[in-house]
Design an enzyme around this catalytic site. Sequence first.
Site, PDB file in Angstrom:
ATOM      1  N   GLY A 163       9.995  -2.497   5.766  1.00 47.20           N
ATOM      2  CA  GLY A 163      10.182  -1.309   6.607  1.00 47.20           C
ATOM      3  C   GLY A 163      10.241  -0.013   5.830  1.00 47.20           C
ATOM      4  O   GLY A 163      10.847   0.955   6.262  1.00 47.20           O
ATOM      5  N   ALA A 164       9.621   0.008   4.648  1.00 39.61           N
ATOM      6  CA  ALA A 164       9.661   1.229   3.831  1.00 39.61           C
ATOM      7  C   ALA A 164       8.301   1.914   3.802  1.00 39.61           C
ATOM      8  O   ALA A 164       8.058   2.782   2.973  1.00 39.61           O
ATOM      9  CB  ALA A 164      10.125   0.898   2.417  1.00 39.61           C
ATOM     10  N   ASP A 184      -3.309  -0.966   6.527  1.00 35.38           N
ATOM     11  CA  ASP A 184      -2.444  -1.754   5.639  1.00 35.38           C
ATOM     12  C   ASP A 184      -3.067  -3.103   5.295  1.00 35.38           C
ATOM     13  O   ASP A 184      -3.095  -3.507   4.126  1.00 35.38           O
ATOM     14  CB  ASP A 184      -1.067  -1.970   6.291  1.00 35.38           C
ATOM     15  CG  ASP A 184      -0.267  -0.683   6.388  1.00 35.38           C
ATOM     16  OD1 ASP A 184      -0.872   0.398   6.290  1.00 35.38           O
ATOM     17  OD2 ASP A 184       0.967  -0.759   6.558  1.00 35.38           O
ATOM     18  N   SER A 237       4.558  -4.047   3.753  1.00 35.97           N
ATOM     19  CA  SER A 237       5.066  -5.402   3.491  1.00 35.97           C
ATOM     20  C   SER A 237       4.596  -6.389   4.560  1.00 35.97           C
ATOM     21  O   SER A 237       4.239  -7.528   4.242  1.00 35.97           O
ATOM     22  CB  SER A 237       6.591  -5.397   3.393  1.00 35.97           C
ATOM     23  OG  SER A 237       7.166  -5.021   4.624  1.00 35.97           O
ATOM     24  N   SER A 238       4.559  -5.973   5.826  1.00 32.11           N
ATOM     25  CA  SER A 238       4.143  -6.913   6.878  1.00 32.11           C
ATOM     26  C   SER A 238       2.662  -7.257   6.729  1.00 32.11           C
ATOM     27  O   SER A 238       2.253  -8.405   6.943  1.00 32.11           O
ATOM     28  CB  SER A 238       4.434  -6.343   8.268  1.00 32.11           C
ATOM     29  OG  SER A 238       3.601  -5.238   8.535  1.00 32.11           O
ATOM     30  N   SER A 295       8.426 -11.719  -1.475  1.00 34.30           N
ATOM     31  CA  SER A 295       7.814 -10.402  -1.680  1.00 34.30           C
ATOM     32  C   SER A 295       8.646  -9.492  -2.570  1.00 34.30           C
ATOM     33  O   SER A 295       9.874  -9.515  -2.542  1.00 34.30           O
ATOM     34  CB  SER A 295       7.606  -9.714  -0.324  1.00 34.30           C
ATOM     35  OG  SER A 295       6.882  -8.525  -0.519  1.00 34.30           O
ATOM     36  N   LYS A 350       0.840  -1.213   0.000  1.00 33.85           N
ATOM     37  CA  LYS A 350       0.000   0.000   0.000  1.00 33.85           C
ATOM     38  C   LYS A 350       0.881   1.271   0.000  1.00 33.85           C
ATOM     39  O   LYS A 350       2.051   1.252   0.394  1.00 33.85           O
ATOM     40  CB  LYS A 350      -0.936   0.020   1.218  1.00 33.85           C
ATOM     41  CG  LYS A 350      -0.241   0.337   2.562  1.00 33.85           C
ATOM     42  CD  LYS A 350      -0.320   1.782   2.940  1.00 33.85           C
ATOM     43  CE  LYS A 350       0.463   2.248   4.127  1.00 33.85           C
ATOM     44  NZ  LYS A 350       1.736   1.724   4.466  1.00 33.85           N
ATOM     45  N   LEU A 388       5.518   0.557   3.009  1.00 35.58           N
ATOM     46  CA  LEU A 388       4.723   0.107   1.864  1.00 35.58           C
ATOM     47  C   LEU A 388       3.862  -1.114   2.206  1.00 35.58           C
ATOM     48  O   LEU A 388       3.366  -1.796   1.325  1.00 35.58           O
ATOM     49  CB  LEU A 388       5.647  -0.196   0.678  1.00 35.58           C
ATOM     50  CG  LEU A 388       6.429   1.024   0.171  1.00 35.58           C
ATOM     51  CD1 LEU A 388       7.368   0.614  -0.955  1.00 35.58           C
ATOM     52  CD2 LEU A 388       5.493   2.130  -0.305  1.00 35.58           C
TER      53      LEU A 388
END
Lengths: 408, 408
Positions: free
Chosen positions: A142-143, A206, A147-148, A137, A13, A145
Site C-alpha cells: 500500500g505504498a 503496475d 506490491s499487489s 516480498s 514500480k 510501489l
Amino acid sequence: MANKTFIISAPGKVILHGEHAVVHGKVALAVSLNLKTYLRIQPCSDQKVQLNLPNINVHLNWKPAALQFLQSAIDVADVLNPKTASQIQVDQLRRFAGIPEGSTDTASISILCFLYLYSAISASYGQMPSLDILVWSELPIGAGLGSSAAYCVCLAAALLSASGAITCPVPQEKDTTRWNEDELELINKWAFQGEKLIHGNPSGVDNAVGTWGGMLRYHAGKIVPLASVPTLRILLTNTKVSRSTKVLVAGVKDKLNKLPNIIKPVLDSIDAISCECERVLAAIASGIAIDEHYRILEVTFAHRSVTLYCICAESGQIMQYQNLATRCQCNAFNCKAGLTIDHSVNLAPVNLLQDTSPSVVEALKRTLKDLGYDCWETVIGGLGVALHSPSSLHKDIFQLLCDVKNCQ
Amino acid sequence: MANKTFIISAPGKVILHGEHAVVHGKVALAVSLNLKTYLRIQPCSDQKVQLNLPNINVHLNWKPAALQFLQSAIDVADVLNPKTASQIQVDQLRRFAGIPEGSTDTASISILCFLYLYSAISASYGQMPSLDILVWSELPIGAGLGSSAAYCVCLAAALLSASGAITCPVPQEKDTTRWNEDELELINKWAFQGEKLIHGNPSGVDNAVGTWGGMLRYHAGKIVPLASVPTLRILLTNTKVSRSTKVLVAGVKDKLNKLPNIIKPVLDSIDAISCECERVLAAIASGIAIDEHYRILEVTFAHRSVTLYCICAESGQIMQYQNLATRCQCNAFNCKAGLTIDHSVNLAPVNLLQDTSPSVVEALKRTLKDLGYDCWETVIGGLGVALHSPSSLHKDIFQLLCDVKNCQ
C-alpha cells in the site's frame, strides 16, 4: 515444472514522472524498482495446493479436488485473452474461502486473487499438479510501489508455467532466465486480471512494469515499454504519510476546474518533464551519458516535486523532505527529492543517487530513519519477471524463502 | 512651502506575483508596502541646502550659490517630461560632491541622486529657498522592497513642492493630504529620473508604486494602477540570503532556452496566477469578500513560491521557509509563504496573515528571528506618496525625524 523447486521474482514500480497529470491525458513514466516479490513454487507430495504468504501471515492449503469445483464456473472463451472475474465468481470464491462479504484486508484480497488465478488458469490450460506456493516480498504494502501487481505477476508466471500454458525455461546454475515475448504478454494479461480483482479499475501500468521491467510510457490508456533504459541508483523513502489517492485525484480535478488557466499549464509542464526525462534516459542508456544529461535529470526531478505540489493540495512532507536532502548536502544533481503517490496512501520520495558518495547517502538515510521514515538504497530500471535458479539468489533471500517449511 | 516643517512619506513595494516571468512578457503585480520612507523638509535659516540621511550616515550641506552652478548644465526642454541625466551631468555632479569615479555605494548614489533632482528641478521650475531635508526609512536597503524608489519619490515630491512646480496642500491637524493626478504624474516622472540615475535601466514599477500606492499591473513595459485594492495584513521576512538579480535572471533565461517545453508553461501559469490574483483582490476591494476569494489568494501564494522555484535555480531557503510556516501552524489559507526577489539581492518571503491569530503570528516571528531573519508585520495596498501634518504621524516616527538636529 516437473519435480523441482523454482523461484520467480517480479519487481515493484515507481512512477518517475506524470503522477496525477496522467489522469488528465498527460504522459507518465513508470520504472521498475529493484525491490521485488519472490515466489517459490515446488511440488507438494501430499496432494494439496498450498499458499504461504509469510508477510501477511497467510498459511492455507486446499485439496485440488475442491479447487476443481471452482473451475466449473469459469467461462474459457479465449485462452489468449483472459476474462475478468465476474462478481458471481468472486462471491463464489469468497464463500469457498470463508471470507466475509466486504472484507478488503490484504490477506482476504490476496487469497481471493490466488484462488481466481489458480482456478481460471486451470480451467483455461489444464489441471495443475499438487503445488506448494510461497510468496514473500521486499515491497511495502500500500505504498504505491506496485506490491499487489508484483504478487499477481509472480502468481501468473508460476501458475501459467505449472499448467503448461507457457514454458518453464530452466535457468542455468547461478543464472536467471525469462520467458519469450508471447509468454510475457500472457503473464501480463493474467496479472492484470489479478490486479482488477484487487483494485477494481487499475491502469495496468503496475503489472506491465512487473512483467517487462525497465521503463514504460503511459499515455491516454496506452502502455509502451521503452526500448532501453539505464539502471540508476536511488534512495527510496516511505514517509508513511497516509494519503487517500481518491481524495488527491479529486483535489487535482477540483483545482483544475476552479483555476484552469493556472493548473492547465502546470499539467503541460509535467507532460514535458516526462518527455524530456524519457529522451535523456534513452540517451544515457545508449551510452551517451554526459554531465548535461544528469543535470537535466536533476531538473526533471526537482520539477517533479514542485509541479506535484502545484496540482496536489498540500505538501508539508515534500517540503520537509526536500529541505532534509538539502541539509544533508544531497542537493547535487544526482540527489533530488521527488515523490510518488500513484495507487498509494503513502508518500514515497525518490532520490537519484548516481555518483553521490556513500557517506552522504548514509547521513541522509540516518536522518530519514530518525524521523521514522523507511528508506531503501536500490536501483531502478532492472529486469521484469524472471525465473531464478536457487543459487542465483542472494543467500539471505534464499534462506528466507526456505525458512517457511515445505508443504505442511 | 513657506516657513513650516512638512513631512512626506512614500511606501516601499512588494512584487506579489510575476517576478522573473515579467522579463518574458508575463503580467506582474506590484503592491505598496506599509514600510515607508519619510522625508522632513523645513526652511534653513543660514542659507544652506542641507541633506541628512541618518540611515546611511550622510550629513552634508551646500551653499545654494554653489548648487546654482550645477543647474547651468541642465537642458530644460519640456518641464512636463524631465530628461534623464546624461553621463556628462552625472560626472559633473560626482566631481562637485567629491565622489570618486566608479563609487556605487548607497551613500554616493543617494547624494548624486539628490544633487541631480535638486539642480534639475531648480533649473526647470525655479530657485528653491534654503532647505533642510532629512530622509529616514523603515525599508531595508537592497532587499527588493523599493527603498531607492521611495527615496526618489519623497525627494521629487519635496523638491517639486519647494520649487513651486506643484502645490503644497497643507494637511489639517492630524491629517494626511495628497497631490492631484497631474501633480502625482509629475512626481512619478521625476522619481523615475532619480531611479534611472541609481539603477541604470529600472522598470519604473517601484517609483510608480511609491507614487500611487495600491497595486499596479505591469505588462510588456506598460504600468497600469488598479482602480481599487484591499489592504491586507502580511508578515514580510528578509531571509538575508544574498542573491544577484542579474545571475537569477540569466539563470531563468538559460533554463527557458534549454528546456522550453518545461519552462514556458510554468511562465504561462505564473501569468495566470497574476491575473487571478488581480481579479480576486478587485472582488475583495469591492466588498465581495467571500471565503473562496481568500482560498484562491492562498493558492496563488502557494503557487507563487513553487513556480518561482521551477524557473529559478535553487531554493533551499524557500523550502525551509515554507516548512517553517507549516511547522508554526501557519498553513491556514491566509498564511502561505511566498518570495520576492525583483531588483534585490535578498529573498523576502511574504505571508498573508489576514485572520491569523496573534499567537500564531508571534510564534512564526520568534522562529524566524531565531534563524537570524528580519521580519515585519505590516500591510500591503495602502496609499502612495503623501504629505503629513507632524501630529498625524506615529509619535515614534515623529520623534525619530526630530532627533536629527535642525539645519546644522
